[in-house]
Design a protein around this motif. Structure first.
Motif, PDB file in Angstrom:
ATOM      1  N   MET A  94       1.033  -1.234  -0.028  1.00 54.41           N
ATOM      2  CA  MET A  94      -0.064   0.037   0.119  1.00 54.41           C
ATOM      3  C   MET A  94       0.923   1.262  -0.004  1.00 54.41           C
ATOM      4  O   MET A  94       0.963   1.945   0.965  1.00 54.41           O
ATOM      5  CB  MET A  94      -0.847   0.041   1.159  1.00 54.41           C
ATOM      6  CG  MET A  94      -1.910  -1.116   1.412  1.00 54.41           C
ATOM      7  SD  MET A  94      -2.946  -0.861   2.916  1.00 54.41           S
ATOM      8  CE  MET A  94      -3.791  -2.060   3.064  1.00 54.41           C
ATOM      9  N   PRO A  95       1.595   1.247  -1.085  1.00 49.51           N
ATOM     10  CA  PRO A  95       2.582   2.475  -1.057  1.00 49.51           C
ATOM     11  C   PRO A  95       2.150   3.794  -0.691  1.00 49.51           C
ATOM     12  O   PRO A  95       1.217   4.280  -1.154  1.00 49.51           O
ATOM     13  CB  PRO A  95       3.197   2.317  -2.447  1.00 49.51           C
ATOM     14  CG  PRO A  95       2.383   1.723  -3.236  1.00 49.51           C
ATOM     15  CD  PRO A  95       1.458   0.807  -2.411  1.00 49.51           C
ATOM     16  N   TYR A  96       2.805   4.457   0.188  1.00 53.35           N
ATOM     17  CA  TYR A  96       2.440   5.745   0.560  1.00 53.35           C
ATOM     18  C   TYR A  96       3.982   6.655   0.395  1.00 53.35           C
ATOM     19  O   TYR A  96       5.123   6.257   0.041  1.00 53.35           O
ATOM     20  CB  TYR A  96       2.322   5.904   2.298  1.00 53.35           C
ATOM     21  CG  TYR A  96       3.331   5.101   3.035  1.00 53.35           C
ATOM     22  CD1 TYR A  96       3.275   3.754   3.275  1.00 53.35           C
ATOM     23  CD2 TYR A  96       4.205   5.672   3.768  1.00 53.35           C
ATOM     24  CE1 TYR A  96       4.073   2.933   4.079  1.00 53.35           C
ATOM     25  CE2 TYR A  96       5.111   5.313   4.661  1.00 53.35           C
ATOM     26  CZ  TYR A  96       5.168   3.830   4.725  1.00 53.35           C
ATOM     27  OH  TYR A  96       5.777   3.156   5.660  1.00 53.35           O
ATOM     28  N   GLU A  97       3.843   7.777   0.547  1.00 55.96           N
ATOM     29  CA  GLU A  97       4.927   8.949   0.194  1.00 55.96           C
ATOM     30  C   GLU A  97       5.411   8.453  -1.059  1.00 55.96           C
ATOM     31  O   GLU A  97       4.712   8.509  -1.872  1.00 55.96           O
ATOM     32  CB  GLU A  97       6.129   8.803   1.257  1.00 55.96           C
ATOM     33  CG  GLU A  97       5.634   9.159   2.712  1.00 55.96           C
ATOM     34  CD  GLU A  97       5.058  10.493   2.815  1.00 55.96           C
ATOM     35  OE1 GLU A  97       4.926  11.242   2.043  1.00 55.96           O
ATOM     36  OE2 GLU A  97       4.713  10.857   3.991  1.00 55.96           O
ATOM     37  N   ALA A  98       6.768   8.183  -1.409  1.00 55.90           N
ATOM     38  CA  ALA A  98       7.217   7.920  -2.695  1.00 55.90           C
ATOM     39  C   ALA A  98       8.040   6.708  -2.812  1.00 55.90           C
ATOM     40  O   ALA A  98       8.698   6.132  -3.481  1.00 55.90           O
ATOM     41  CB  ALA A  98       8.298   9.030  -3.105  1.00 55.90           C
ATOM     42  N   TYR A  99       7.433   5.701  -1.911  1.00 60.25           N
ATOM     43  CA  TYR A  99       8.238   4.289  -1.959  1.00 60.25           C
ATOM     44  C   TYR A  99       7.850   3.480  -3.364  1.00 60.25           C
ATOM     45  O   TYR A  99       8.653   2.762  -3.521  1.00 60.25           O
ATOM     46  CB  TYR A  99       7.690   3.533  -0.836  1.00 60.25           C
ATOM     47  CG  TYR A  99       8.156   3.708   0.440  1.00 60.25           C
ATOM     48  CD1 TYR A  99       9.636   3.456   0.715  1.00 60.25           C
ATOM     49  CD2 TYR A  99       7.553   4.204   1.625  1.00 60.25           C
ATOM     50  CE1 TYR A  99      10.223   3.704   1.918  1.00 60.25           C
ATOM     51  CE2 TYR A  99       8.102   4.561   2.810  1.00 60.25           C
ATOM     52  CZ  TYR A  99       9.465   4.310   2.743  1.00 60.25           C
ATOM     53  OH  TYR A  99      10.131   4.560   4.051  1.00 60.25           O
TER      54      TYR A  99
END
Lengths: 181, 419
Positions: B262-267
Motif C-alpha cells: 500500500m505504497p505511501y509517500e514515494a516508496y
C-alpha cells in the motif's frame, strides 16, 4: 487485484444488505454502520466472503461522541465501537461503526471471529465502560482493579487539567479562585 | 479445598502479589503436580521494559505464560485530546519510543488526509530518509539486545556503536536524539541542515561493512544458532488471527510490507525487496531484521540520490508559521503567526486511518475531528501491542531460556504497548 473503493462499496452493499444501516465512502475507505446485534454476523461475512476478503483485523476501539460538535444542533452523539479491517489481497479498508446505548453500553465480543481482539476489548471495556458479552476474560488490562471511572469518556476530566490553582498574588478570594484571570 | 488454599498451607514460600485482587495470580508451588507459578518481571533485565509475565512452570518447561501489561500506561491518547493538532505530534512520538519518526509519520498522514493537503516532494523524501534511518536504529537496538539476552554481550556494544552515528544525525537535523516531533502535518518542521549529505554518506559508507561484521558475529555462531533455531515458532495462520505484522509475520512466510503493498509517500518510485522466511522461529526473525537493514541502506542510497529541491513543507500560511523574516515586514504574517501559536489550525470534520510500516509492523493512527483545533479522538494501532499478544503462543511448551529468546525476538516496546 486491487479493489477500487466504489466497487468495494457496491460489493459491501450487495453482500451485507439489510444487516447494515448505512454504508458510504470516507477518504477512500468504506464506512459501515452496524447495529450491535448484527456485528458478529457482518464481520464473519466480511472475513469469509471471497469477493470481500477482509481477513486482516486492524484494530478495535471506541469513540465517545457526547461532546461532538455536530452540524445539526439537535443531533446527540453517544458511544460508538469502531472495528477496522482490511483485505491484504484486494487492498481495501472497511471501518465499522457500532452505535451503543450511552447509559448501558453493551456490545457482543468479536473474539470468536478475530482472536487478536481480546486485548482490544479489555482495553475498550475499561476505558469506555463498554461491556463485551461472551468475552473469555473481561478483566482490566491497563488500569488497576480499584480504579474508579472510565478515563477515555469525555466526562472524565484529567485532574491536572480541570483543577486551576489559586493565584497566590490575589487580593480578594474571587480573584484567587479564578486563577488570577 | 481449592488448590491454592492447600498449597498455601503446605508451603510457606508462597507470596501474595499486591494489586490484582483476584487471587488468581499467586506465586505458588504444587508439590503433587510439580507445577510452580511464578512472576517474571515487571522489572527484569530480559523483559525489555516493564513487562510482567505470569508463568506456570513444570521444572524448566513453560506450561502457560500470561503477559500482564499496563505498568507504563500514561493515557497518551487522552492527552492528545487536550493538545492542538500540531501539539499532539509531541505526544504520539513518545509512544513507540524506538521508532518516533514512524509514530509522527502515521499521525501526520492521517491528519493530512482530513486536511486534504499535499506534501511537497522534498518533504516526502525527507520523511522517507528519516523513517529508513529510524528503521536502522531500531533494528540495531534489537540486534544488540537479542545478542545480550543470548549471552553475546559484544553484540550490544556493536549495535549501539552504529546507532550512535545515526542518532547524532537525528540530533543534527531535529535537535533531539529521541522523540523528535519533526514530521508534522504538512511536511517536516525544518529543512535538512547544511552538510547533511556528508553525514548520511558517512553512515552509508560505514553500514554495509558493519552489517557484514554482524553476520560474522552472530549469524554463523553455533551457540546463537543452537539457542534460536526452531525456538518460539509461530505459524502464518496464528499471525493472521492475532494481527501480528512486520518482521515477525514475514519470518513466518507472510509476504506483506505496507511500503510495497500500500505504497505511501514515494516508496513506489524506489526499488527494494521484502525479505521473507518460512521457519517462523527466533532465528528467522533475526535474519529478517538483518536483511531489512541491508534493504534500508539500499533505500537510503536511492533517497539521497533523488532528493529533490524546493519546499520541505506545505507553505499554506494557515497551516505553517511564517518565516522569521516575514514577521518583521508583514502584518498578515504576524496575524497568522499569532493564530497558529495561540489556537492552532482547525481540521475539517471527519475521521481517517493511516498506517505506515514501522520497524515492528503496521503502525497506524486513527484520528477523529469535530472541526475544532484539537483532535477529538486519536487512537494509535501500535504493532508491539499485537506482537506481544502472540508471546503465549510462542512460549508454551518451551524452556524458560527459550522464553527469553522469544521476548528479545518480539522486540516489544512497552511505551507503545501501554500508550
Amino acid at each position: 487485484m486491487r479493489l477500487e473503493a466504489d466497487d468495494a462499496l457496491d460489493r459491501v452493499k450487495g453482500a451485507l444488505g439489510e444487516r447494515v444501516t448505512d454504508a458510504h465512502l470516507n477518504h477512500g475507505q468504506v464506512d459501515v454502520t452496524v447495529e450491535p446485534a448484527n456485528l458478529v454476523e457482518v464481520l464473519t461475512i466480511l472475513r469469509d466472503d471471497i469477493a470481500l476478503g477482509c481477513r486482516f483485523f486492524t484494530f478495535l476501539s471506541a469513540v465517545d461522541r457526547s461532546t461532538f460538535n455536530f452540524d445539526d444542533d439537535n443531533e446527540q452523539g453517544g458511544l460508538e465501537v469502531l472495528v477496522h479491517l482490511y483485505s491484504p489481497e484486494k487492498i481495501w479498508h472497511v471501518n465499522l461503526h457500532v452505535p451503543l446505548d450511552f447509559d448501558t453500553p453493551v456490545c457482543p465480543s468479536i473474539t470468536g471471529v478475530f482472536k487478536g481482539a481480546e486485548w482490544h476489548e479489555r482495553e475498550t471495556a475499561e476505558m469506555f465502560g463498554i461491556h463485551f458479552t461472551d468475552h473469555p476474560n473481561l478483566v482490566t488490562l491497563y488500569l488497576s482493579e480499584d480504579f474508579e471511572g472510565h478515563p477515555m469518556l469525555k466526562s472524565f476530566k484529567l485532574p491536572a487539567r480541570s483543577y486551576v490553582k489559586d493565584w497566590p498574588g490575589a487580593k480578594d478570594p474571587d480573584e484567587a479562585a479564578a486563577g488570577g484571570r | 479445598m481449592s488448590k491454592t488454599e492447600r498449597t498455601l498451607e503446605e508451603h510457606e514460600l508462597i507470596q501474595r502479589i499486591e494489586g490484582d485482587g483476584q487471587g488468581a495470580f499467586v506465586e505458588s508451588y504444587d508439590a503433587e503436580a510439580e507445577v510452580m507459578t511464578i512472576n517474571m518481571g515487571p522489572v527484569h533485565p530480559a523483559t525489555h521494559g516493564v513487562l510482567r509475565l505470569f508463568l506456570e512452570l513444570d521444572g524448566e518447561t513453560v506450561m502457560d505464560c500470561k503477559p500482564m501489561i499496563g505498568y507504563l500506561h500514561t493515557g497518551m491518547e487522552k492527552e492528545c485530546e487536550d493538545q492542538n493538532w500540531r501539539g499532539a505530534v509531541t505526544i504520539v512520538t513518545r509512544m513507540d519510543y524506538l521508532a518516533p519518526f514512524h509514530n509522527e509519520h502515521a499521525y501526520s498522514r492521517a491528519v493530512e488526509k482530513l486536511l486534504g493537503i499535499e506534501v511537497p516532494p522534498r518533504g516526502v523524501y525527507i520523511r522517507m530518509l528519516m523513517s529508513e534511518l529510524n528503521r536502522l536504529t531500531s533494528h540495531l537496538v534489537q540486534f544488540g539486545t537479542q545478542g545480550l539476552d543470548m549471552g553475546a554481550m559484544s553484540a550490544m556494544f556493536y549495535g549501539f556503536r552504529e546507532r550512535e552515528i545515526i542518532t547524532d544525525f537525528f540530533e543534527m537535523v531535529t535537535g533531539l536524539r529521541m522523540n523528535h516531533g519533526y514530521i508534522v502535518p504538512g511536511g517536516v518542521w525544518e529543512d535538512l541542515p547544511d552538510g547533511w549529505q556528508e553525514q548520511v554518506a558517512n553512515i552509508l559508507d560505514v553500514m554495509p561493512g558493519r552489517l557484514n561484521e554482524y553476520q560474522d558475529l552472530l549469524s554463523e555462531n553455533p551457540i546463537f544458532i543452537e539457542r534460536t533455531r526452531g525456538v518460539g515458532t509461530i505459524t502464518a495462520e496464528e499471525c493472521d488471527t492475532l494481527g501480528v505484522t512486520g518482521p515477525i509475520a514475514r519470518a513466518s512466510g507472510i509476504d506483506w510490507d505496507l511500503r510495497r503493498d500500500m505504497p505511501y509517500e514515494a516508496y513506489d518510485e524506489l526499488s527494494f525487496e521484502v525479505p521473507t522466511q518460512e521457519q517462523g522461529d527466533v532465528y528467522a526473525r533475526y535474519q529478517i531484521r538483518m536483511a531489512e537493514m541491508v534493504q534500508s541502506v539500499a533505500l537510503l542510497e536511492q533517497i539521497v540520490d533523488q532528493m529533490p529541491d524546493g519546499d520541505y513543507k506545505n507553505m499554506d500560511p494557515k497551516l505553517t508559521p511564517p518565516p522569521r523574516s516575514e514577521l518583521n515586514r508583514s502584518m498578515e504574517a504576524v496575524i497568522h503567526h499569532f493564530k497558529l501559536v495561540t489556537q492552532g489550525y482547525a481540521v475539517p470534520k471527519g475521521e481517517s486511518y493511516f498506517a505506515v510500516e514501522s520497524p515492528r509492523g503496521e503502525l497506524g493512527a486513527f484520528v477523529v475531528s469535530d472541526g475544532g483545533t484539537s483532535p477529538y479522538r486519536c487512537h494509535v494501532r501500535d504493532p508491539s501491542f499485537y506482537n506481544l499478544q502472540s508471546l503465549p503462543v510462542m512460549a508454551k511448551g518451551g524452556l524458560i531460556a527459550d522464553l527469553i529468546a522469544c521476548i528479545a525476538s518480539l522486540d516489544p516496546i512497552m511505551g507503545g504497548v501501554d500508550r
